[in-house]
Design a protein around this motif. Structure first.
Motif, PDB file in Angstrom:
ATOM      1  N   VAL A 148      -4.779  -6.920   8.433  1.00 50.59           N
ATOM      2  CA  VAL A 148      -5.682  -8.081   8.535  1.00 50.59           C
ATOM      3  C   VAL A 148      -7.018  -7.754   7.872  1.00 50.59           C
ATOM      4  O   VAL A 148      -7.571  -8.577   7.131  1.00 50.59           O
ATOM      5  CB  VAL A 148      -5.864  -8.509  10.008  1.00 50.59           C
ATOM      6  N   VAL A 149      -7.528  -6.552   8.116  1.00 49.27           N
ATOM      7  CA  VAL A 149      -8.783  -6.128   7.474  1.00 49.27           C
ATOM      8  C   VAL A 149      -8.633  -6.177   5.952  1.00 49.27           C
ATOM      9  O   VAL A 149      -9.510  -6.685   5.239  1.00 49.27           O
ATOM     10  CB  VAL A 149      -9.201  -4.712   7.938  1.00 49.27           C
ATOM     11  N   THR A 150      -7.515  -5.674   5.458  1.00 49.32           N
ATOM     12  CA  THR A 150      -7.253  -5.717   4.017  1.00 49.32           C
ATOM     13  C   THR A 150      -7.333  -7.154   3.504  1.00 49.32           C
ATOM     14  O   THR A 150      -7.989  -7.426   2.497  1.00 49.32           O
ATOM     15  CB  THR A 150      -5.863  -5.125   3.695  1.00 49.32           C
ATOM     16  N   GLY A 151      -6.666  -8.069   4.195  1.00 45.91           N
ATOM     17  CA  GLY A 151      -6.672  -9.473   3.778  1.00 45.91           C
ATOM     18  C   GLY A 151      -8.045 -10.106   3.834  1.00 45.91           C
ATOM     19  O   GLY A 151      -8.424 -10.874   2.944  1.00 45.91           O
ATOM     20  N   PRO A 155     -13.569  -1.187   2.020  1.00 52.23           N
ATOM     21  CA  PRO A 155     -12.766  -1.425   3.235  1.00 52.23           C
ATOM     22  C   PRO A 155     -11.377  -1.981   2.923  1.00 52.23           C
ATOM     23  O   PRO A 155     -10.407  -1.641   3.600  1.00 52.23           O
ATOM     24  CB  PRO A 155     -13.599  -2.420   4.044  1.00 52.23           C
ATOM     25  N   GLY A 156     -11.279  -2.814   1.880  1.00 46.01           N
ATOM     26  CA  GLY A 156      -9.972  -3.362   1.527  1.00 46.01           C
ATOM     27  C   GLY A 156      -9.007  -2.286   1.073  1.00 46.01           C
ATOM     28  O   GLY A 156      -7.892  -2.158   1.586  1.00 46.01           O
ATOM     29  N   ALA A 207      -0.161 -10.470  -4.633  1.00 49.60           N
ATOM     30  CA  ALA A 207       0.184 -11.533  -3.681  1.00 49.60           C
ATOM     31  C   ALA A 207       1.644 -11.423  -3.244  1.00 49.60           C
ATOM     32  O   ALA A 207       1.957 -11.587  -2.060  1.00 49.60           O
ATOM     33  CB  ALA A 207      -0.104 -12.902  -4.286  1.00 49.60           C
ATOM     34  N   THR A 208       2.535 -11.130  -4.177  1.00 50.70           N
ATOM     35  CA  THR A 208       3.957 -10.987  -3.840  1.00 50.70           C
ATOM     36  C   THR A 208       4.165  -9.837  -2.859  1.00 50.70           C
ATOM     37  O   THR A 208       4.849  -9.985  -1.844  1.00 50.70           O
ATOM     38  CB  THR A 208       4.787 -10.753  -5.118  1.00 50.70           C
ATOM     39  N   ALA A 209       3.556  -8.693  -3.160  1.00 46.88           N
ATOM     40  CA  ALA A 209       3.689  -7.540  -2.270  1.00 46.88           C
ATOM     41  C   ALA A 209       3.022  -7.811  -0.924  1.00 46.88           C
ATOM     42  O   ALA A 209       3.529  -7.385   0.122  1.00 46.88           O
ATOM     43  CB  ALA A 209       3.087  -6.297  -2.920  1.00 46.88           C
ATOM     44  N   ALA A 210       1.902  -8.522  -0.946  1.00 41.31           N
ATOM     45  CA  ALA A 210       1.183  -8.822   0.303  1.00 41.31           C
ATOM     46  C   ALA A 210       2.025  -9.699   1.235  1.00 41.31           C
ATOM     47  O   ALA A 210       1.921  -9.582   2.454  1.00 41.31           O
ATOM     48  CB  ALA A 210      -0.148  -9.502   0.001  1.00 41.31           C
ATOM     49  N   VAL A 211       2.858 -10.542   0.671  1.00 41.29           N
ATOM     50  CA  VAL A 211       3.757 -11.368   1.486  1.00 41.29           C
ATOM     51  C   VAL A 211       4.973 -10.548   1.926  1.00 41.29           C
ATOM     52  O   VAL A 211       5.409 -10.646   3.076  1.00 41.29           O
ATOM     53  CB  VAL A 211       4.204 -12.621   0.700  1.00 41.29           C
ATOM     54  N   VAL A 249      -5.686  -0.024   3.010  1.00 39.06           N
ATOM     55  CA  VAL A 249      -4.344   0.195   2.438  1.00 39.06           C
ATOM     56  C   VAL A 249      -3.997   1.677   2.487  1.00 39.06           C
ATOM     57  O   VAL A 249      -2.871   2.051   2.867  1.00 39.06           O
ATOM     58  CB  VAL A 249      -4.253  -0.350   0.988  1.00 39.06           C
ATOM     59  N   ILE A 250      -4.936   2.528   2.141  1.00 37.31           N
ATOM     60  CA  ILE A 250      -4.709   3.980   2.189  1.00 37.31           C
ATOM     61  C   ILE A 250      -4.398   4.414   3.628  1.00 37.31           C
ATOM     62  O   ILE A 250      -3.474   5.203   3.867  1.00 37.31           O
ATOM     63  CB  ILE A 250      -5.948   4.738   1.653  1.00 37.31           C
ATOM     64  N   ALA A 251      -5.160   3.890   4.576  1.00 40.63           N
ATOM     65  CA  ALA A 251      -4.933   4.241   5.985  1.00 40.63           C
ATOM     66  C   ALA A 251      -3.566   3.758   6.465  1.00 40.63           C
ATOM     67  O   ALA A 251      -2.870   4.464   7.195  1.00 40.63           O
ATOM     68  CB  ALA A 251      -6.043   3.661   6.857  1.00 40.63           C
ATOM     69  N   ILE A 252      -3.170   2.575   6.057  1.00 38.25           N
ATOM     70  CA  ILE A 252      -1.860   2.047   6.441  1.00 38.25           C
ATOM     71  C   ILE A 252      -0.751   2.954   5.902  1.00 38.25           C
ATOM     72  O   ILE A 252       0.218   3.254   6.613  1.00 38.25           O
ATOM     73  CB  ILE A 252      -1.668   0.596   5.945  1.00 38.25           C
TER      74      ILE A 252
END
Length: 157
Positions: free
Chosen positions: A90-93, A137-138, A56-60, A142-145
């Protein structure tokens, strides 16, 4: 100096997202394969904490540092690789948020099974299957990003 600090924080955030996601997936899968409700309950409890503290910290931090980096470098958010990264974020989230809830629910179901001295209920197994499928997909996003951040390709211009 500001650029290097932002880039460092952004890379650390990406590493934390990738590393925590990989670790959580591995430990949840290994606990599930054990079929031991007590082990699953303990593992899922730790996983829920790890998601809250690290993921969550990294996601923010990621969109904040990414935006500040784009501003620092005058890279528009409409740049191909940046826009694609934002869509994938957004897809990850969309897939990660339900997974967090599922992990907590699987923890609770495993704890209840241990307390009652019963096997894991069908609902646990149903949630695990959904959790497993949502990981592709999640985690794939992340890998694609990460690839987009490194390669910075022109995608459709």
């Amino acid at each position: 100096m500001t650029y290097l600090v932002l880039k460092y924080l952004h890379v650390i955030g990406a590493v934390v997202l990738l590393g925590t996601g990989t670790g959580i997936a591995f430990f949840m899968l290994m606990a599930h394969l054990s079929r031991d409700a007590a082990f699953i309950a303990r593992t899922a409890a730790v996983v829920v904490i790890a998601d809250a503290l690290f993921t969550a910290t990294a996601a923010v931090a990621q969109p904040v540092t990414g935006y500040l980096l784009a501003q620092e470098l005058a890279v528009p958010l409409t740049e191909d690789w940046v826009a694609a990264s934002l869509v994938l974020y957004v897809v990850t989230g969309v897939f990660w948020l339900p997974v967090v809830w599922m992990q907590a629910r699987m923890r609770d179901l495993a704890r209840d099974a241990v307390t009652a001295g019963e096997p894991l209920p069908p609902r646990y197994h149903q949630l695990f299957r959904i959790w497993f499928v949502f990981g592709f997909p999640g985690f794939g996003s992340v890998i694609a990003i990460l690839w987009l951040m490194i390669a910075k390709p022109v995608l459709w211009s």
